[in-house]
Design an enzyme around this catalytic site. Structure first.
Site, mmCIF file in Angstrom:
data_model
loop_
_atom_site.group_PDB
_atom_site.id
_atom_site.type_symbol
_atom_site.label_atom_id
_atom_site.label_comp_id
_atom_site.label_asym_id
_atom_site.label_seq_id
_atom_site.Cartn_x
_atom_site.Cartn_y
_atom_site.Cartn_z
ATOM 1 C CB CYS A 169 -0.977 -0.005 1.164
ATOM 2 S SG CYS A 169 -0.267 -0.458 2.749
ATOM 3 C CG ASP A 210 -1.854 -5.485 -2.381
ATOM 4 O OD1 ASP A 210 -3.054 -5.335 -2.149
ATOM 5 O OD2 ASP A 210 -0.957 -5.141 -1.597
ATOM 6 N NE ARG A 239 1.621 -9.839 4.841
ATOM 7 C CZ ARG A 239 0.331 -9.691 4.556
ATOM 8 N NH1 ARG A 239 -0.559 -10.513 5.103
ATOM 9 N NH2 ARG A 239 -0.069 -8.729 3.750
#
Length: 651
Positions: free
Chosen positions: A340, A389, A369
């Site tokens: 983002c 995404d 992650r």
């Protein structure tokens, strides 16, 4: 006092037992299926509370909601009670075992024990036999409240050190204990009325677990099991487990040559093999084209951003335990767990007008992650994965329309793979950023869009992202399992933190709204789910090898070469097996490889200039020309796309 039970008003004296009140309103069969009740007390905070059937009706109660054993709530209670029954059986057979915790979990329960020798599956038969004895005895679950000090003395006298530690950490003057037969356990409850409800139970597996999840603490032996309201439901679930084992993507991925792992080199990270990489590339190429068709722009951001950027976004405060960090010269960087921030910086690269809105940025972005080793699971839970995404930056007036377009894309994808799905709207968590007003606007936008799309949904309280509420989509595979897939998140906060603006019709600067969305989610997880959905037999359009030509003898090699060239020219992904092996052996190998079309060339086929077509399900189509086979494969590949708004644009 008057108590409402399923629309009937029942008179109850003060101190009446819940079971007696319910029995007046319900039939014998329905009453016997109950494991608890919800007491509705309007003057109490926290909403209706689950209670034992043996408990007195609380003061101020106006309604009792029955909880049958086969309901979602009832199964949680039943499984937790069965965990107690299992612990009682273990203590009977292994008196030196020390008990710790035994909660209900999705589809079952577990209990952790401290034992000198860890349990193995060899112990299951004896434990299950003892559990059946306890169930047959129909021992009542009885509850009593004691002071914290008394509970500590009781469990210390029993040598249950772990229970003592738990009780000492409880911030209360008293605790509740539940007893069934000789077994007493610390528990909030509620529980089933008696152990007879635990008759349809099965132990499933054993594992190690650190006490309180801390590797510095002792290793415990964890027994997993499941329980259902009746034997029929248990049998169906066990059959589902067997089918799940047959479809396990880790096993099939290895057998089909799709991917591998090297845990000694890169735990939780996938090594894609040629066939798997081709499958993934087909999926990615299709997905890129689909996004271009729907008005998205392709972008790509860097893997590393300075830590200050993650602090500004809030990820450092709210998500850093899931991130990796590194040092370059004197600067600290965070490896991106999501895309983002890069997309916001791309938006900010130039001044935008309201005429430029919305901006839709799409990236197949590789993210990292920090997952603990204990939760890694094949493709379904990895440390490095690719996210489909996208971030949509739009005006507030465009928000609902953009959410609806994403919903349509989700529906189209679900139809393509014939998935049923469930929708939940996840609201503001305790650990969050942004104003109450922004959260309310965002949540209402999601609810209105879902309602306009005529999609049934449930509210998942407190499970939103830290920056905004979200729609979560859980797909259901062919054997009824649920998988977290798509997500749509509305965010008023990050555009403000990064000072994103556009020029409105009034010539003034305005703040855009950002929609975070992923449709497949993690490509690794989605491919893992697809492998299990299709048991490795991927749809023809997605199969890395659509056809394999098999020769009967070397005399067919030349014809096989011509057929292979013709199929490839037609855009078919084909190979030829010219080995000097028996035909039955080669056919069997092709079937095990889940290849949709098996094309045999013997003397007759070579003379006719065609191939004998066999399907991977065993059907024999017969002699066909190569152009006919190519057309057949293309039509087969196009079939799933007729279900939704997508189109088949390659073979």
């Amino acid at each position: 006092m008057s108590i409402l039970v399923e629309g009937q008003s029942v008179e109850a004296a003060a101190g009446a037992v819940i079971s007696d009140v319910l029995q007046q309103a319900l039939s014998g069969k329905k009453y016997k299926s109950l494991v608890a009740a919800r007491a509705v007390c309007p003057d109490e905070q926290g909403g209706p509370r689950l209670m034992d059937l043996s408990a007195p009706v609380p003061g101020g109660c106006t309604e009792l909601v029955p909880v049958p054993a086969d309901s979602p709530e009832g199964l949680v209670i039943l499984r937790h009670s069965t965990a107690h029954v299992m612990a009682a059986a273990v203590k009977k057979l292994f008196p030196a075992a020390k008990v710790t915790i035994g909660p209900a979990i999705d589809n079952g329960f577990y209990y952790d024990f401290s034992v000198e020798k860890p349990f193995s599956s060899d112990d299951f038969e004896a434990i299950e036999a003892e559990m059946r004895k306890i169930a047959d005895a129909r021992l009542p679950f009885t509850c009593r409240a004691v002071s914290k000090a008394e509970a500590v003395r009781l469990f210390r006298d029993m040598g249950e050190d772990f229970k003592v530690e738990i009780i000492e950490d409880i911030d209360a003057d008293s605790v509740t204990l539940y007893t069934c037969g000789d077994f007493c356990d610390l528990c909030r409850g509620p529980h089933v009325p008696h152990t007879g409800f635990a008759h349809a139970a099965k132990l499933l597996s054993v594992a190690g677990a650190y006490w309180r999840g801390d590797e510095k603490n002792p290793m415990l032996s964890r027994l997993y099991g499941t329980a259902f309201a009746d034997e029929k439901a248990l049998k169906a679930y066990l059959q589902q487990l067997e089918e799940a084992k047959r479809r396990d993507h880790r096993k099939l991925g290895r057998e089909l040559g799709f991917f591998t792992f090297h845990e000694d080199v890169a735990p939780g990270m996938v090594f894609w093999l040629p066939k798997g990489m081709l499958l993934r590339t087909i999926l990615e190429d299709f997905w890129r084209r689909e996004h271009l068709k729907r008005g998205y722009d392709m972008v790509q951001g860097p893997q590393l951003l300075r830590v200050e950027t993650w602090q500004r976004s809030g990820h450092y405060d709210h998500y850093r335990q899931n991130m990796y960090f590194t040092q370059i010269e004197d600067d600290a960087y965070g490896i991106k767990p999501m895309n983002c921030i890069s997309h916001m910086l791309i938006f900010k690269n130039e001044l935008r007008s309201y005429r430029d809105m919305p901006q839709r940025y799409f990236e197949l972005g590789v993210v990292h992650r920090h997952e603990k080793s204990g939760v890694l699971h094949g493709l379904l839970r990895v440390r490095q994965f690719t996210q489909d995404d996208a971030h949509i930056l739009c005006t507030p007036e465009q928000l609902e329309g953009e959410i609806l377009e994403v919903i349509h894309l989700i529906r189209d994808l679900m139809h393509l793979f014939a998935f049923q799905f469930k929708v939940a709207i996840s609201t503001r968590p305790k650990d969050s950023i942004g104003t109450d007003e922004a959260w309310e606007l965002a949540t209402n936008a999601l609810i209105q869009a879902v309602q306009k799309a005529d999609m049934p949904y449930e509210i998942n309280e407190g499970d939103g992202a830290f920056y905004g509420p979200k729609i979560d989509v859980r797909l259901l595979d062919c054997i009824g399992r649920e998988w977290q897939c798509s997500t749509i998140q509305v965010d008023f906060t990050l555009p403000e933190r990064f000072d994103l603006t556009y020029v409105g019709q009034d010539g003034e600067r305005h703040r855009p709204v950002m929609v975070h969305r992923a449709i497949m989610g993690s490509l690794e997880r989605f491919i893992g789910v697809l492998i299990e959905q299709y048991a490795g037999a991927m749809p023809t359009w997605l199969a890395p090898e659509q056809a394999r030509i098999l020769t009967v003898t070397g005399a067919g090699d030349e014809a096989a070469g011509r057929a292979l060239a013709e199929l490839k020219a037609a855009g078919i992904r084909a190979t030829a097996d010219l080995r000097n092996e028996k035909l039955g052996f080669k056919v069997r190998e092709a079937q095990l490889a889940k290849i949709p079309y098996i094309l045999v060339i013997g003397e007759k086929e070579a003379q006719a200039g065609g191939v004998n077509v066999r399907l991977r399900n065993g059907d024999n189509v017969g002699l066909k020309s190569v152009p006919e086979v190519a057309a057949m494969i293309r039509a087969d590949g196009e079939e799933p796309f007729k279900r939704g708004g997508m189109r088949y644009s390659f073979a």
